[in-house]
Design a protein around this motif. Structure first.
Motif, PDB file in Angstrom:
ATOM      1  N   LYS A   1     -21.063  79.349  20.972  1.00 31.61           N
ATOM      2  CA  LYS A   1     -22.172  79.668  20.089  1.00 31.61           C
ATOM      3  C   LYS A   1     -23.322  80.296  20.890  1.00 31.61           C
ATOM      4  O   LYS A   1     -23.910  81.290  20.466  1.00 31.61           O
ATOM      5  CB  LYS A   1     -22.644  78.404  19.370  1.00 31.61           C
ATOM      6  CG  LYS A   1     -23.655  78.662  18.290  1.00 31.61           C
ATOM      7  CD  LYS A   1     -23.977  77.391  17.540  1.00 31.61           C
ATOM      8  CE  LYS A   1     -24.946  77.655  16.425  1.00 31.61           C
ATOM      9  NZ  LYS A   1     -25.281  76.467  15.698  1.00 31.61           N
TER      10      LYS A   1
ATOM     11  N   ARG B   1     -23.070  81.877  23.707  1.00 27.68           N
ATOM     12  CA  ARG B   1     -22.602  83.180  24.184  1.00 27.68           C
ATOM     13  C   ARG B   1     -22.741  84.233  23.074  1.00 27.68           C
ATOM     14  O   ARG B   1     -23.117  85.366  23.335  1.00 27.68           O
ATOM     15  CB  ARG B   1     -21.157  83.071  24.659  1.00 27.68           C
ATOM     16  CG  ARG B   1     -20.683  84.328  25.365  1.00 27.68           C
ATOM     17  CD  ARG B   1     -19.363  84.122  26.001  1.00 27.68           C
ATOM     18  NE  ARG B   1     -19.564  83.307  27.193  1.00 27.68           N
ATOM     19  CZ  ARG B   1     -18.675  83.167  28.149  1.00 27.68           C
ATOM     20  NH1 ARG B   1     -17.512  83.760  28.041  1.00 27.68           N
ATOM     21  NH2 ARG B   1     -18.916  82.421  29.191  1.00 27.68           N
ATOM     22  N   LYS B   2     -22.448  83.855  21.829  1.00 26.40           N
ATOM     23  CA  LYS B   2     -22.598  84.771  20.704  1.00 26.40           C
ATOM     24  C   LYS B   2     -24.071  85.149  20.509  1.00 26.40           C
ATOM     25  O   LYS B   2     -24.397  86.305  20.257  1.00 26.40           O
ATOM     26  CB  LYS B   2     -22.045  84.151  19.418  1.00 26.40           C
ATOM     27  CG  LYS B   2     -20.543  84.154  19.337  1.00 26.40           C
ATOM     28  CD  LYS B   2     -20.093  83.570  18.010  1.00 26.40           C
ATOM     29  CE  LYS B   2     -18.584  83.558  17.908  1.00 26.40           C
ATOM     30  NZ  LYS B   2     -18.139  83.010  16.621  1.00 26.40           N
ATOM     31  N   HIS B   3     -24.957  84.172  20.631  1.00 23.34           N
ATOM     32  CA  HIS B   3     -26.398  84.431  20.504  1.00 23.34           C
ATOM     33  C   HIS B   3     -26.874  85.358  21.619  1.00 23.34           C
ATOM     34  O   HIS B   3     -27.648  86.292  21.363  1.00 23.34           O
ATOM     35  CB  HIS B   3     -27.195  83.118  20.528  1.00 23.34           C
ATOM     36  CG  HIS B   3     -27.105  82.334  19.271  1.00 23.34           C
ATOM     37  ND1 HIS B   3     -27.847  82.630  18.163  1.00 23.34           N
ATOM     38  CD2 HIS B   3     -26.340  81.261  18.941  1.00 23.34           C
ATOM     39  CE1 HIS B   3     -27.566  81.769  17.194  1.00 23.34           C
ATOM     40  NE2 HIS B   3     -26.639  80.927  17.648  1.00 23.34           N
TER      41      HIS B   3
ATOM     42  N   THR C   1     -25.086  87.504  23.339  1.00 22.35           N
ATOM     43  CA  THR C   1     -24.509  88.830  23.101  1.00 22.35           C
ATOM     44  C   THR C   1     -25.292  89.569  22.016  1.00 22.35           C
ATOM     45  O   THR C   1     -25.582  90.757  22.149  1.00 22.35           O
ATOM     46  CB  THR C   1     -23.022  88.711  22.706  1.00 22.35           C
ATOM     47  OG1 THR C   1     -22.320  88.002  23.723  1.00 22.35           O
ATOM     48  CG2 THR C   1     -22.398  90.080  22.509  1.00 22.35           C
TER      49      THR C   1
END
Length: 158
Positions: A4, A6-8, A10
């Motif tokens: 989660k 890492r998605k933020h 990115t």
């Protein structure tokens, strides 16, 4: 949890890249001179895509002042050497007068001879101060050695 975050991260990097690219594209567009109007030793230049930063505006003038002189015969100094050149954003184009707050040009016939007042930069020259650049953040003066310094104007109230 790591996925989660890492998605933020990115997403933040992607948005930053997109905004940086957009800003770069805006700043690299060439200045478009739409029209030039004269009023004695005052000249009004209507532009699109003018630089956003104060430094960019001053640098643009220094780089292009000879081209303006050759192509448009601007600036047109008075006999004492004074002149003023004001750059206005062209915006939505020529409009009819509103009788109040539009800049109208006498060298054009009405009704479409006015623009909304949106000055973005001016250059003036006088015997006392030399060349002065007026930008959003204040005034800058070109020194005799060519350096540009912020002009400090102080008023004494008595």
């Amino acid at each position: 949890m790591i996925l989660k975050n890492r998605k933020h991260l990115t997403l933040i990097i992607l948005i930053t890249c997109i905004l940086s690219g957009y800003w770069l594209w805006l700043s690299l567009r060439p200045v478009e001179i739409i029209a030039v109007h004269d009023n004695g030793n005052h000249s009004y230049i209507l532009v699109k895509n003018f630089p956003y930063t104060d430094k960019g505006k001053i640098n643009w003038w220094i780089k292009n002042k000879d081209k303006l002189k050759n192509k448009y015969d601007i600036p047109k100094p008075s006999t004492s050497g004074n002149f003023t050149v004001i750059f206005w954003l062209f915006g939505d184009g020529y409009k009819e007068t509103d009788g109040y707050d539009r800049l109208c040009f006498e060298d054009m016939s009405p009704p479409l001879n006015c623009i909304d007042k949106d000055a973005v930069f001016s250059v003036s020259n006088s015997i006392n101060l030399g060349t002065v650049f007026t930008v959003y953040d204040g005034k800058y003066q070109r020194k005799k050695n060519g350096d540009i310094a912020k002009l400090e104007i102080k008023f004494d109230v008595k």
